[in-house]
Design an enzyme around this catalytic site. Structure first.
Site, PDB file in Angstrom:
ATOM      1  N   ASP A  88      12.165  18.212  33.719  1.00 52.29           N
ATOM      2  CA  ASP A  88      12.782  17.759  34.968  1.00 52.29           C
ATOM      3  C   ASP A  88      13.168  16.282  35.010  1.00 52.29           C
ATOM      4  O   ASP A  88      14.261  15.951  35.452  1.00 52.29           O
ATOM      5  CB  ASP A  88      11.848  18.086  36.159  1.00 52.29           C
ATOM      6  CG  ASP A  88      12.468  17.759  37.497  1.00 52.29           C
ATOM      7  OD1 ASP A  88      13.662  18.053  37.679  1.00 52.29           O
ATOM      8  OD2 ASP A  88      11.764  17.215  38.366  1.00 52.29           O
ATOM      9  N   CYS A 130      24.747  29.579  52.184  1.00 58.00           N
ATOM     10  CA  CYS A 130      24.184  28.214  52.202  1.00 58.00           C
ATOM     11  C   CYS A 130      24.295  27.633  53.608  1.00 58.00           C
ATOM     12  O   CYS A 130      25.406  27.500  54.148  1.00 58.00           O
ATOM     13  CB  CYS A 130      24.928  27.338  51.200  1.00 58.00           C
ATOM     14  SG  CYS A 130      24.435  25.605  51.338  1.00 58.00           S
TER      15      CYS A 130
HETATM   16  C1  B12 Z   1      18.791  16.071  40.896  1.00 58.06           C
HETATM   17  C2  B12 Z   1      18.195  17.448  40.926  1.00 58.06           C
HETATM   18  C3  B12 Z   1      18.211  18.132  42.133  1.00 58.06           C
HETATM   19  C4  B12 Z   1      19.028  17.650  43.329  1.00 58.06           C
HETATM   20  C5  B12 Z   1      20.511  17.995  43.060  1.00 58.06           C
HETATM   21  C6  B12 Z   1      20.672  19.449  42.558  1.00 58.06           C
HETATM   22  C7  B12 Z   1      21.996  19.811  41.955  1.00 58.06           C
HETATM   23  N1  B12 Z   1      22.293  21.088  42.039  1.00 58.06           N
HETATM   24  O1  B12 Z   1      22.711  18.995  41.388  1.00 58.06           O
HETATM   25  C8  B12 Z   1      18.376  18.449  44.498  1.00 58.06           C
HETATM   26  C9  B12 Z   1      17.253  17.618  45.115  1.00 58.06           C
HETATM   27  C10 B12 Z   1      19.314  18.897  45.605  1.00 58.06           C
HETATM   28  C11 B12 Z   1      17.762  19.615  43.730  1.00 58.06           C
HETATM   29  C12 B12 Z   1      17.488  20.836  44.315  1.00 58.06           C
HETATM   30  C13 B12 Z   1      16.918  21.910  43.625  1.00 58.06           C
HETATM   31  N2  B12 Z   1      16.380  21.869  42.409  1.00 58.06           N
HETATM   32 CO1  B12 Z   1      16.619  20.382  41.178  1.00 58.06          CO
HETATM   33  N3  B12 Z   1      16.944  19.144  39.849  1.00 58.06           N
HETATM   34  C14 B12 Z   1      17.630  18.009  39.762  1.00 58.06           C
HETATM   35  C15 B12 Z   1      17.679  17.432  38.346  1.00 58.06           C
HETATM   36  C16 B12 Z   1      16.641  16.315  38.244  1.00 58.06           C
HETATM   37  C17 B12 Z   1      19.060  16.932  37.904  1.00 58.06           C
HETATM   38  C18 B12 Z   1      20.195  17.925  38.235  1.00 58.06           C
HETATM   39  C19 B12 Z   1      21.544  17.338  38.007  1.00 58.06           C
HETATM   40  O2  B12 Z   1      21.771  16.626  37.038  1.00 58.06           O
HETATM   41  N4  B12 Z   1      22.474  17.632  38.916  1.00 58.06           N
HETATM   42  C20 B12 Z   1      23.862  17.260  38.774  1.00 58.06           C
HETATM   43  C21 B12 Z   1      24.651  18.533  38.405  1.00 58.06           C
HETATM   44  C22 B12 Z   1      26.134  18.214  38.342  1.00 58.06           C
HETATM   45  O3  B12 Z   1      24.193  18.886  37.113  1.00 58.06           O
HETATM   46  P1  B12 Z   1      23.455  20.269  36.827  1.00 58.06           P
HETATM   47  O4  B12 Z   1      22.687  20.719  37.982  1.00 58.06           O
HETATM   48  O5  B12 Z   1      22.749  20.139  35.549  1.00 58.06           O
HETATM   49  O6  B12 Z   1      24.765  21.172  36.729  1.00 58.06           O
HETATM   50  C23 B12 Z   1      25.469  21.280  35.511  1.00 58.06           C
HETATM   51  C24 B12 Z   1      25.779  22.724  35.273  1.00 58.06           C
HETATM   52  O7  B12 Z   1      26.287  23.300  36.463  1.00 58.06           O
HETATM   53  C25 B12 Z   1      26.846  22.609  34.214  1.00 58.06           C
HETATM   54  N5  B12 Z   1      27.422  23.889  33.930  1.00 58.06           N
HETATM   55  C26 B12 Z   1      26.751  24.754  33.185  1.00 58.06           C
HETATM   56  N6  B12 Z   1      27.468  25.875  33.072  1.00 58.06           N
HETATM   57  C27 B12 Z   1      28.600  25.718  33.754  1.00 58.06           C
HETATM   58  C28 B12 Z   1      29.680  26.583  33.896  1.00 58.06           C
HETATM   59  C29 B12 Z   1      30.774  26.153  34.598  1.00 58.06           C
HETATM   60  C30 B12 Z   1      31.922  27.075  34.745  1.00 58.06           C
HETATM   61  C31 B12 Z   1      30.787  24.843  35.159  1.00 58.06           C
HETATM   62  C32 B12 Z   1      31.956  24.349  35.889  1.00 58.06           C
HETATM   63  C33 B12 Z   1      29.648  24.015  35.033  1.00 58.06           C
HETATM   64  C34 B12 Z   1      28.581  24.465  34.305  1.00 58.06           C
HETATM   65  O8  B12 Z   1      27.668  21.555  34.672  1.00 58.06           O
HETATM   66  C35 B12 Z   1      26.878  20.682  35.503  1.00 58.06           C
HETATM   67  C36 B12 Z   1      27.015  19.301  34.935  1.00 58.06           C
HETATM   68  O9  B12 Z   1      26.511  19.231  33.668  1.00 58.06           O
HETATM   69  C37 B12 Z   1      17.283  18.703  37.483  1.00 58.06           C
HETATM   70  C38 B12 Z   1      16.513  18.383  36.197  1.00 58.06           C
HETATM   71  C39 B12 Z   1      17.458  17.921  35.098  1.00 58.06           C
HETATM   72  N7  B12 Z   1      17.064  16.883  34.418  1.00 58.06           N
HETATM   73  O10 B12 Z   1      18.514  18.513  34.881  1.00 58.06           O
HETATM   74  C40 B12 Z   1      16.426  19.527  38.496  1.00 58.06           C
HETATM   75  C41 B12 Z   1      16.582  21.054  38.444  1.00 58.06           C
HETATM   76  C42 B12 Z   1      18.049  21.365  38.324  1.00 58.06           C
HETATM   77  N8  B12 Z   1      16.098  21.512  39.787  1.00 58.06           N
HETATM   78  C43 B12 Z   1      15.504  22.627  39.761  1.00 58.06           C
HETATM   79  C44 B12 Z   1      15.089  23.331  40.930  1.00 58.06           C
HETATM   80  C45 B12 Z   1      14.064  24.432  40.745  1.00 58.06           C
HETATM   81  C46 B12 Z   1      15.632  22.998  42.185  1.00 58.06           C
HETATM   82  C47 B12 Z   1      15.549  23.812  43.494  1.00 58.06           C
HETATM   83  C48 B12 Z   1      15.599  25.325  43.304  1.00 58.06           C
HETATM   84  C49 B12 Z   1      14.259  23.390  44.257  1.00 58.06           C
HETATM   85  C50 B12 Z   1      14.134  24.004  45.647  1.00 58.06           C
HETATM   86  N9  B12 Z   1      13.765  25.261  45.779  1.00 58.06           N
HETATM   87  O11 B12 Z   1      14.324  23.340  46.640  1.00 58.06           O
HETATM   88  C51 B12 Z   1      16.801  23.274  44.239  1.00 58.06           C
HETATM   89  C52 B12 Z   1      18.049  24.099  43.910  1.00 58.06           C
HETATM   90  C53 B12 Z   1      19.296  23.552  44.521  1.00 58.06           C
HETATM   91  C54 B12 Z   1      20.549  24.045  43.785  1.00 58.06           C
HETATM   92  N10 B12 Z   1      21.182  25.079  44.281  1.00 58.06           N
HETATM   93  O12 B12 Z   1      20.898  23.454  42.738  1.00 58.06           O
HETATM   94  C55 B12 Z   1      15.393  23.199  38.356  1.00 58.06           C
HETATM   95  C56 B12 Z   1      16.444  24.323  38.215  1.00 58.06           C
HETATM   96  C57 B12 Z   1      16.028  25.534  37.418  1.00 58.06           C
HETATM   97  C58 B12 Z   1      17.156  26.543  37.354  1.00 58.06           C
HETATM   98  N11 B12 Z   1      16.802  27.820  37.287  1.00 58.06           N
HETATM   99  O13 B12 Z   1      18.318  26.206  37.362  1.00 58.06           O
HETATM  100  C59 B12 Z   1      15.681  21.908  37.473  1.00 58.06           C
HETATM  101  C60 B12 Z   1      16.372  22.179  36.144  1.00 58.06           C
HETATM  102  C61 B12 Z   1      14.299  21.221  37.260  1.00 58.06           C
HETATM  103  C62 B12 Z   1      13.476  21.912  36.179  1.00 58.06           C
HETATM  104  N12 B12 Z   1      13.215  21.234  35.078  1.00 58.06           N
HETATM  105  O14 B12 Z   1      13.100  23.055  36.292  1.00 58.06           O
HETATM  106  N13 B12 Z   1      17.569  19.311  42.448  1.00 58.06           N
HETATM  107  S1  SF4 Z   2      21.269  27.223  49.967  1.00 59.34           S
HETATM  108 FE1  SF4 Z   2      22.464  25.351  50.072  1.00 59.34          FE
HETATM  109  S2  SF4 Z   2      21.047  23.941  51.077  1.00 59.34           S
HETATM  110 FE2  SF4 Z   2      19.771  25.582  50.258  1.00 59.34          FE
HETATM  111  S3  SF4 Z   2      19.157  24.916  48.181  1.00 59.34           S
HETATM  112 FE3  SF4 Z   2      21.021  26.169  47.986  1.00 59.34          FE
HETATM  113  S4  SF4 Z   2      22.625  24.635  47.958  1.00 59.34           S
HETATM  114 FE4  SF4 Z   2      20.859  23.607  48.836  1.00 59.34          FE
END
Ligand code: B12
Ligand code: SF4
Ligand code: SF4
Length: 360
Positions: free
Chosen positions: A137, A202
Site C-alpha cells: 500500500d 456511487c
Molecule cells: C491513494 C489510494 C486511495 C485513494 C484514491 C483511490 C483511487 N481509486 O485512486 C482513496 C483514499 C480514495 C482510496 C480508496 C480506496 N482504497 Co485505496 N489506495 C490508494 C493507493 C495508496 C494509491 C492509488 C493510486 O495511485 N490512485 C491513482 C489511480 C490513478 O491509480 P490506480 O488506482 O493504481 O489506478 C490505475 C489503474 O486503474 C490503471 N489501470 C489498470 N488497468 C487499466 C485499464 C484501463 C482500461 C485503464 C484506463 C486504466 C487501467 O491505471 C491507473 C493508473 O495507473 C493504493 C496503493 C498503491 N500504492 O497503489 C491503495 C489501494 C488502491 N486501495 C485499496 C483499497 C482496498 C481501497 C478501498 C476499497 C478502501 C475502502 N473500502 O474504503 C477504497 C476503494 C476506492 C476505489 N473505488 O478505488 C487497495 C485496492 C485493492 C484492489 N482490489 O484494487 C490498494 C491497492 C491498497 C492495497 N495495497 O491493498 N485509496
Molecule cells: S462508491 Fe464511490 S464514494 Fe464509494 S468508494 Fe466507490 S468510488 Fe468512492
C-alpha cells in the site's frame, strides 16, 4: 547455475504457504498505465494526498529502478480480506458502517510480516546479494496496474483490481527484485463489458469514465484521508458510512458470489456497524485504546467524530440532538464543531418539517 523457472515455482509455493492467496510476476518495465496516473494527478484528482503528486514519488512510480537499483521484476501478491456479511443492509438509526477492509487489525503490519518471510525464503534460495524491496500500500508503486500486468486480474470501472471468480475484496502487495524472473502473461480480458453498476451506485458520482476516480469526492477519501471539514454539498452523500466506503464493490457482480478464500488477515475485531453516540464520550486516550491497531485510528479522534456526526445528521434521529448540542458546547475542535453544527441543523429542520406535516 540458478534455475529461475524453478525458483519462480518455489516462490509461488512458499507464498501460498505463508497465506498469500494470489501471486503473479511482471517485468518492472515498461510501467503499465503510468501516463494514466500522470493524467490523474494533473487533473487534481488526488485531492490533498500530496504524497501522490510529489516529484520524487512521481518519478519512482514511473521507474521502479529508482526505488531498487537494477530492478527487473515485480512479484505481485494479493491477500483476500473479509467480505461484507450483509451486503445491502443499511445501518439502523444510531449506527455507522465500517468498510469491510477496516474491520480487522491493520493489514499493513500483518502483510509486511508475510512479505518479510517471503523475502527470507528467496534469500535462502539465491543468497543475500539478490536485491529485494517489499511494499504493501504505502510504496510509490502502481499496485493495481502491476497486479493486472502480472496476470492477476483486471482493473474494473470502479478502479478496483478484480480477480475472476474471486472478486475484489483483496489487498495488494509486491516485492521488487533485481532477479529476472520469468513473467506471467498480462491479464487482458475486460471484466466489465457493458456493466455500469458501480458508476450508477456511487453516492458521490466520483467514478470517472477511464477506470479512475476523483478522490476529492470519494467517501473513502473524505472519511479516512481527509483531515479537514467535509464540504457541505458532500455531507449528505456520506449516508451511513462512518469509515471508508464499499458501495462500488458491493454492487459489483464479481463480488456477488465469489468463492470465499480464507483471509490471512484474521477475523474481524470490529463490527460491521458501530454505535455512534458512544464515540462522543471517548477521550483521546480512550479513543486510542479502543481502536488500537485498527485502521480507524488513521483519521484520528477528530476525523472519526466528524464522520459520526455527519452520519447522525444524515439519519436525522432526534435521540442524537442532546448529544450533538452538548458537543457544540464543550468541544473546541473546528472540524468536529462544523460536522456537529451541520448535524444539529439537519435534525432540527427535519423535526420542524415533521411538525408542519402534523399541523396541516
Ligand atoms: C491513494 C489510494 C486511495 C485513494 C484514491 C483511490 C483511487 N481509486 O485512486 C482513496 C483514499 C480514495 C482510496 C480508496 C480506496 N482504497 Co485505496 N489506495 C490508494 C493507493 C495508496 C494509491 C492509488 C493510486 O495511485 N490512485 C491513482 C489511480 C490513478 O491509480 P490506480 O488506482 O493504481 O489506478 C490505475 C489503474 O486503474 C490503471 N489501470 C489498470 N488497468 C487499466 C485499464 C484501463 C482500461 C485503464 C484506463 C486504466 C487501467 O491505471 C491507473 C493508473 O495507473 C493504493 C496503493 C498503491 N500504492 O497503489 C491503495 C489501494 C488502491 N486501495 C485499496 C483499497 C482496498 C481501497 C478501498 C476499497 C478502501 C475502502 N473500502 O474504503 C477504497 C476503494 C476506492 C476505489 N473505488 O478505488 C487497495 C485496492 C485493492 C484492489 N482490489 O484494487 C490498494 C491497492 C491498497 C492495497 N495495497 O491493498 N485509496
Ligand atoms: S462508491 Fe464511490 S464514494 Fe464509494 S468508494 Fe466507490 S468510488 Fe468512492
Ligand atoms: S460494477 Fe460492473 S462496471 Fe463496475 S467494476 Fe463491477 S463489473 Fe465493472
Amino acid at each position: 547455475m540458478l534455475d529461475l523457472s524453478q525458483l519462480r515455482e518455489d516462490i509461488k509455493t512458499e507464498a501460498a504457504r505463508l497465506g498469500f492467496n494470489h501471486i503473479g510476476f511482471a517485468p518492472s518495465s515498461p510501467v503499465p498505465h503510468y501516463q494514466d496516473y500522470l493524467a490523474w494527478v494533473e487533473a487534481g484528482f488526488h485531492a490533498e494526498m500530496a504524497y501522490l503528486a510529489r516529484q520524487d514519488t512521481l518519478e519512482k512510480r514511473g521507474d521502479p529502478s529508482l526505488i531498487l537499483e537494477g530492478c527487473q521484476s515485480i512479484i505481485c501478491l494479493a491477500v483476500s480480506y473479509n467480505q461484507p456479511e450483509t451486503t445491502l443492509r443499511a445501518a439502523l438509526p444510531g449506527e455507522g458502517r465500517i468498510s469491510s477492509y477496516a474491520r480487522t487489525q491493520d493489514y499493513h503490519e500483518q502483510i509486511m510480516d508475510m512479505l518479510k518471510q517471503l523475502e527470507s525464503f528467496i534469500h535462502s534460495r539465491v543468497g543475500s546479494e539478490s536485491q529485494l524491496k517489499s511494499y504493501v500500500d504505502t510504496g510509490p508503486v502502481l499496485e493495481r496496474a502491476f497486479a493486472s500486468q502480472a496476470g492477476l486480474g483486471a482493473v474494473g470501472k470502479n478502479n478496483c483490481l478484480i480477480i475472476p471468480g474471486k472478486g475484489s475484496y483483496l489487498f495488494l502487495a509486491e516485492i521488487l527484485t533485481n532477479l529476472p524472473l520469468p513473467p506471467d502473461q498480462p491479464f487482458t480480458s475486460d471484466l466489465c463489458k457493458n456493466c455500469q453498476r458501480c458508476i450508477e451506485a456511487c453516492p458521490t458520482a466520483c467514478i470517472q469514465p477511464d477506470h479512475t476516480i476523483d478522490a476529492s469526492r470519494c467517501i473513502s477519501y473524505l472519511t479516512i484521508e481527509n483531515k479537514n471539514t467535509i464540504p457541505d454539498n458532500l455531507k449528505d452523500k456520506i449516508g451511513h458510512w462512518l469509515f471508508g466506503c464499499d458501495v462500488c464493490q458491493m454492487v459489483c457482480p464479481h463480488n456477488a458470489r465469489p468463492s470465499k478464500e480464507t483471509p490471512s488477515v484474521g477475523t474481524p475485531v470490529l463490527p460491521e456497524f458501530l454505535e455512534l453516540t458512544q464515540l462522543f464520550s471517548l477521550s483521546e486516550s480512550s479513543f486510542k485504546e479502543k481502536f488500537n491497531k485498527t485502521p480507524l485510528t488513521r483519521p484520528k479522534r477528530t476525523g472519526l467524530l466528524r464522520n459520526a456526526a455527519i452520519v447522525l445528521g444524515n439519519q436525522k434521529g432526534d435521540h442524537a440532538l442532546p448529544i450533538m448540542e452538548n458537543v457544540l458546547k464543550n468541544e473546541s475542535d473546528p472540524v468536529i464543531l462544523d460536522a456537529c453544527g451541520w448535524a444539529v441543523n439537519q435534525i432540527k429542520q427535519n423535526n420542524s418539517a415533521n411538525q408542519d406535516l402534523r399541523d396541516d
